[in-house]
Enzyme design. Structure first.
Site, short mmCIF file in Angstrom:
data_model
loop_
_atom_site.label_atom_id
_atom_site.label_comp_id
_atom_site.label_asym_id
_atom_site.label_seq_id
_atom_site.Cartn_x
_atom_site.Cartn_y
_atom_site.Cartn_z
N CYS A 113 0.83 -1.20 0.00
CA CYS A 113 0.00 0.00 0.00
C CYS A 113 0.87 1.26 0.00
O CYS A 113 1.88 1.33 0.69
CB CYS A 113 -0.93 0.10 1.20
SG CYS A 113 -2.03 -1.30 1.34
N ARG A 117 4.14 -0.18 -4.65
CA ARG A 117 3.86 -0.71 -3.31
C ARG A 117 2.60 -1.57 -3.26
O ARG A 117 2.33 -2.24 -2.26
CB ARG A 117 3.73 0.43 -2.30
CG ARG A 117 4.98 1.27 -2.17
CD ARG A 117 4.76 2.38 -1.18
NE ARG A 117 4.55 1.85 0.15
CZ ARG A 117 5.50 1.55 1.00
NH1 ARG A 117 6.76 1.75 0.66
NH2 ARG A 117 5.23 1.07 2.19
N TRP A 124 -2.57 -2.90 -1.61
CA TRP A 124 -2.18 -4.31 -1.74
C TRP A 124 -2.98 -5.02 -0.65
O TRP A 124 -2.70 -4.85 0.54
CB TRP A 124 -0.69 -4.46 -1.52
CG TRP A 124 -0.17 -5.85 -1.77
CD1 TRP A 124 0.23 -6.36 -2.97
CD2 TRP A 124 -0.01 -6.90 -0.82
NE1 TRP A 124 0.64 -7.66 -2.82
CE2 TRP A 124 0.49 -8.02 -1.51
CE3 TRP A 124 -0.26 -7.02 0.55
CZ2 TRP A 124 0.77 -9.24 -0.89
CZ3 TRP A 124 0.02 -8.24 1.17
CH2 TRP A 124 0.52 -9.33 0.46
N ASN A 142 -1.73 2.20 5.63
CA ASN A 142 -0.81 1.15 5.19
C ASN A 142 -0.39 0.40 6.44
O ASN A 142 0.13 1.00 7.37
CB ASN A 142 0.40 1.80 4.49
CG ASN A 142 1.58 0.86 4.32
OD1 ASN A 142 2.71 1.28 4.32
ND2 ASN A 142 1.32 -0.41 4.16
N GLY A 143 -0.64 -0.92 6.45
CA GLY A 143 -0.28 -1.71 7.64
C GLY A 143 -1.40 -2.69 7.95
O GLY A 143 -2.28 -2.94 7.12
N GLU A 151 18.33 -16.99 -7.42
CA GLU A 151 17.90 -15.65 -7.77
C GLU A 151 17.35 -15.60 -9.20
O GLU A 151 16.34 -14.97 -9.48
CB GLU A 151 19.07 -14.66 -7.57
CG GLU A 151 18.82 -13.24 -7.99
CD GLU A 151 17.62 -12.57 -7.32
OE1 GLU A 151 17.04 -13.12 -6.38
OE2 GLU A 151 17.24 -11.49 -7.80
N LYS A 205 13.57 -14.49 -10.16
CA LYS A 205 13.30 -13.39 -11.11
C LYS A 205 12.33 -13.85 -12.18
O LYS A 205 11.40 -13.14 -12.53
CB LYS A 205 14.59 -12.94 -11.80
CG LYS A 205 15.46 -11.82 -11.38
CD LYS A 205 15.01 -10.62 -10.71
CE LYS A 205 14.27 -10.79 -9.44
NZ LYS A 205 14.87 -10.35 -8.24
N GLU A 228 8.64 -14.54 -10.73
CA GLU A 228 7.83 -13.41 -10.25
C GLU A 228 7.33 -12.52 -11.37
O GLU A 228 6.29 -11.89 -11.23
CB GLU A 228 8.55 -12.61 -9.16
CG GLU A 228 9.78 -11.89 -9.58
CD GLU A 228 10.47 -11.20 -8.41
OE1 GLU A 228 9.82 -10.74 -7.48
OE2 GLU A 228 11.72 -11.12 -8.46
N HIS A 277 19.28 -36.09 -7.23
CA HIS A 277 18.54 -36.60 -6.07
C HIS A 277 17.04 -36.33 -6.22
O HIS A 277 16.31 -36.24 -5.24
CB HIS A 277 19.08 -35.97 -4.79
CG HIS A 277 20.52 -36.32 -4.55
ND1 HIS A 277 20.91 -37.55 -4.10
CD2 HIS A 277 21.66 -35.62 -4.74
CE1 HIS A 277 22.24 -37.59 -4.01
NE2 HIS A 277 22.71 -36.42 -4.40
N LYS A 289 6.37 -4.09 -3.70
CA LYS A 289 7.81 -3.87 -3.53
C LYS A 289 8.25 -3.94 -2.07
O LYS A 289 9.28 -4.47 -1.74
CB LYS A 289 8.13 -2.50 -4.12
CG LYS A 289 9.60 -2.15 -4.10
CD LYS A 289 10.31 -2.82 -5.23
CE LYS A 289 11.80 -2.65 -5.16
NZ LYS A 289 12.47 -3.74 -5.87
C1 F6R Z 1 12.20 -10.11 -5.47
C2 F6R Z 1 12.05 -9.13 -4.44
C3 F6R Z 1 11.67 -9.58 -3.09
C4 F6R Z 1 12.45 -8.78 -2.02
C5 F6R Z 1 11.94 -9.15 -0.61
C6 F6R Z 1 12.75 -8.46 0.46
O1 F6R Z 1 12.60 -9.54 -6.68
O2 F6R Z 1 12.21 -7.95 -4.67
O3 F6R Z 1 11.87 -10.95 -2.93
O4 F6R Z 1 13.80 -9.07 -2.15
O5 F6R Z 1 10.60 -8.79 -0.50
O6 F6R Z 1 12.66 -7.08 0.34
P1 F6R Z 1 13.69 -6.11 1.05
O7 F6R Z 1 15.02 -6.33 0.42
O8 F6R Z 1 13.15 -4.73 0.77
O9 F6R Z 1 13.69 -6.47 2.50
#
Ligand code: F6R
Length: 614
Positions: free
Chosen positions: A2, A27, A75, A101-102, A487, A491, A494, A510, A609
């Site tokens: 949010c 967000r 969100w 937000n929260g 990673e 990527k 998502e 395995h 985010k």
């Molecule tokens: C993936 C991504 C998330 C963040 C995770 C932690 O691309 O961005 O997996 O890495 O939500 O976020 P931070 O680093 O802000 O604690």
């Protein structure tokens, strides 16, 4: 999780709020809404399911005048994303509007009490409870809006960043925060509220970061007053933002994600600036140097993180253990905080977080602090919650990351962890000066090497087209490259919604090997380092089962090239610096596959985010 924005001043509020919401859309983006107070002090509220563009369409049919307003992009946590559950929420009389937000954790108890008092609820959200409670207390005790907000916040358990306005009070926004971010922008005769500074920077660079349980009474006439929930006056410090507008705009790129991938040579130079000595003899990471005895005497280093940051932490574990010979544990923050972990006073607990706001990481860090460990933050967002509670820390200085999928923050985190390991290794004499100098010299070449890898963009875009058919992907790596495989898989899933798994290459036999057939793309990080020979055997195993091999190899490699279906050649470097290079083609591959599939790469479904709820 949010985004909230507010404005009070002499300009029309609506365009500022909409622009602000667009900047905060990373967000959350399942519904949006705006509340405006016009000259007659009518409270006009418009909401829409979907993105901010859908809200604009809805609002364009109505009166959007007014010099004061609040707006929200959601969100969903409580209640499905629809128009009724979208913020702003209003009190029963319709006089008070609130954005939040929260999460209000004890909303059910409060709601039940208010229903008993005869209050009717319109939405399924926890937020509506708060606005109803504010009005209930205001009416019952004849309180001003700010007093009612203070009293209501004393009764709630949970996290909040809120902004509230009321009919008949066209000069004032009341804002408050606890465990969710909130910034107040201070202009000339105008004031702003934002989840971060991005909606504010265009108008003023003066901001106040509210602390937990502080309330800002923001009045067009009287300026900003900050008080505690008990109404004690707080001296609000005004900080100057070091953010520029072009850092938060796309700058000609079709997506923020692509802009951020291409920024990496520059962001890593910024990350190293002033920290890598010119003669390559020394690394000056001041957060570590200022506390060098603590670091030298640490029994153990625990790194807590989530998502992509957790992958960066795994690389940090290799770096610190290899260079410093200090035991390192990497923990998912969400697991660590709830399993009664053993934390020693001579542990160093490092929180790794781009946003500096991730709720689980923040809570895990508080736990470590209470246990007496030295807590250190490695974050990107300046002034965010984690850097404000840690004993010390290092910013990664890669600039605002707006694409929801993390790219430049990952390479920045790995670079800071590399510098941390080097600093500590030097202090502990676990590395020779000669090895340190060659490591630093090589680190200094990384931005140029990334620039070279970015030239693969067109080639990667062509190959990406071939793989849009795939329903699954496997990513394999060993040693330093195993977290890169994790990673790469994250990527891809998502932003393209293709199921992908990262595995240590040798684990394949395995179980996962059963998945391999001629349809299965397997991305192998097979640079000329570490366990190269062993990786070739793993590639042979895939080849004999007809999997489609996409390999990341070192320049000049012939062996893997002969086995793989597609190869991306990257410059050679030292093994411990390889992850920062090998991750770049994987970022580009995910980006192009998602674009080919027509996905919204900057705002993938269900994600946000900054995960400020647990
Ligand atoms: C993936 C991504 C998330 C963040 C995770 C932690 O691309 O961005 O997996 O890495 O939500 O976020 P931070 O680093 O802000 O604690």
């Amino acid at each position: 999780m949010c985004g909230i924005v507010g404005y009070v001043g002499f300009r029309e509020a609506y365009p500022i709020l909409i622009k602000g919401l667009k900047r905060l859309e990373y967000r959350g983006y399942d519904s949006a809404g705006v509340a405006l107070l016009d000259q007659e002090s009518d409270l006009n509220i418009y909401k829409a399911k979907g993105k901010v563009a859908d809200l604009e369409l809805e609002a364009s049919k109505h009166d959007i005048n007014g010099n004061i307003g609040i707006a929200h992009t959601r969100w969903a946590t409580h209640g499905e994303p629809n128009q009724v559950n979208a913020h702003p929420h209003t009190s029963e009389s319709g006089n008070i509007a609130l954005i939040h937000n929260g999460i209000i954790e004890n909303y059910a108890t409060i709601k039940a009490k208010l229903i008993k008092e005869g209050i009717t609820f319109k939405s399924c959200t926890d937020t509506e409870v708060l606005v109803q409670l504010i009005e209930f207390l205001q009416k019952g005790h004849n309180l001003t809006l700010a007093e009612a907000v203070q009293q209501a916040l004393k009764k709630v358990v949970g996290a909040y960043a809120i902004a509230v306005i009321e009919k008949g009070n066209p000069d004032t926004i009341v804002a408050a925060r606890k465990s969710s971010p909130l910034v107040v922008g201070v202009g000339e005769g105008e004031f702003f509220v934002g989840s971060d500074a991005s909606p504010i920077i265009e108008y003023t660079n003066k901001v106040i970061y509210l602390e937990d349980e502080e309330v800002a009474i923001i009045s067009k006439k009287d300026g900003v007053r900050v008080v505690s929930l008990n109404n004690t006056e707080v001296r609000a410090e005004i900080s100057e933002l070091a953010l520029s507008l072009d850092e938060i705009e796309k700058g000609g790129y079709p997506h923020f994600m692509l802009k951020e991938i291409f920024e990496q040579p520059k962001t890593l130079r910024n990350c190293m600036r002033g920290r890598v000595s010119k003669n390559h003899k020394n690394i000056v990471l001041s957060g570590v140097l200022d506390n060098i005895e603590k670091f030298k005497n640490a029994r153990r280093i625990i790194i807590i993180a989530c998502g992509t940051s957790w992958h960066a932490a795994l690389i940090g574990e290799h770096l610190i253990e290899n260079l410093c010979r200090v035991p390192v544990e990497v923990e998912y923050a969400s697991e660590f905080r709830y399993r009664n972990p053993i934390i020693y006073k001579d542990d160093i607990v490092i929180a790794l977080s781009q946003s500096g706001e991730t709720a689980d990481t923040l809570a895990a860090l508080m736990l470590a602090k209470e246990a007496g460990a030295f807590i250190y933050g490695i974050c990107n967002a300046v002034g965010s919650s984690i850097p404000r509670i840690t004993d010390s820390g290092s910013y990664i200085h890669v600039g605002p990351e707006i694409g929801v999928a993390s790219t430049k923050a990952f390479t920045g985190q790995v670079t800071v962890l590399t510098m941390l390991a080097m600093t500590l290794a030097k202090a502990k004499h676990s590395i020779t000066q000669e090895d340190l100098t060659s490591l630093i010299s090589e680190l200094d070449t990384i931005p140029d090497k990334i620039q070279k890898i970015l030239e693969l963009n067109d080639q990667i875009a062509d190959i990406a087209k071939i793989f849009t058919y795939a329903k699954n992907f496997i990513y394999l790596g060993r040693g330093y490259s195993y977290p890169v495989a994790l990673e790469g898989a994250l990527k891809l899933k998502e932003i393209s919604y293709i199921h992908a798994e990262g595995y240590p290459a040798a684990e394949m036999k395995h179980g996962p090997i059963a998945l391999i057939d001629q349809e299965m793309p397997i991305v192998v990080i097979a640079t000329h380092n570490g366990m190269y020979e062993k990786l070739i055997s793993n590639i042979q195993e895939i080849k004999s089962r007809h999997g489609k091999i996409i390999a990341i190899v070192s320049e000049g490699d012939e062996t893997v090239k002969a086995l793989a279906d597609y190869c991306f050649e990257i410059p050679s470097t030292l093994e411990c610096l390889d992850p920062v290079l090998s991750t770049i083609p994987l970022q580009l591959l995910s980006y192009h596959i998602a674009v080919c599939k027509g996905k919204d790469v900057d705002q993938p479904r269900n994600l946000a985010k900054s995960v400020t709820v647990e």
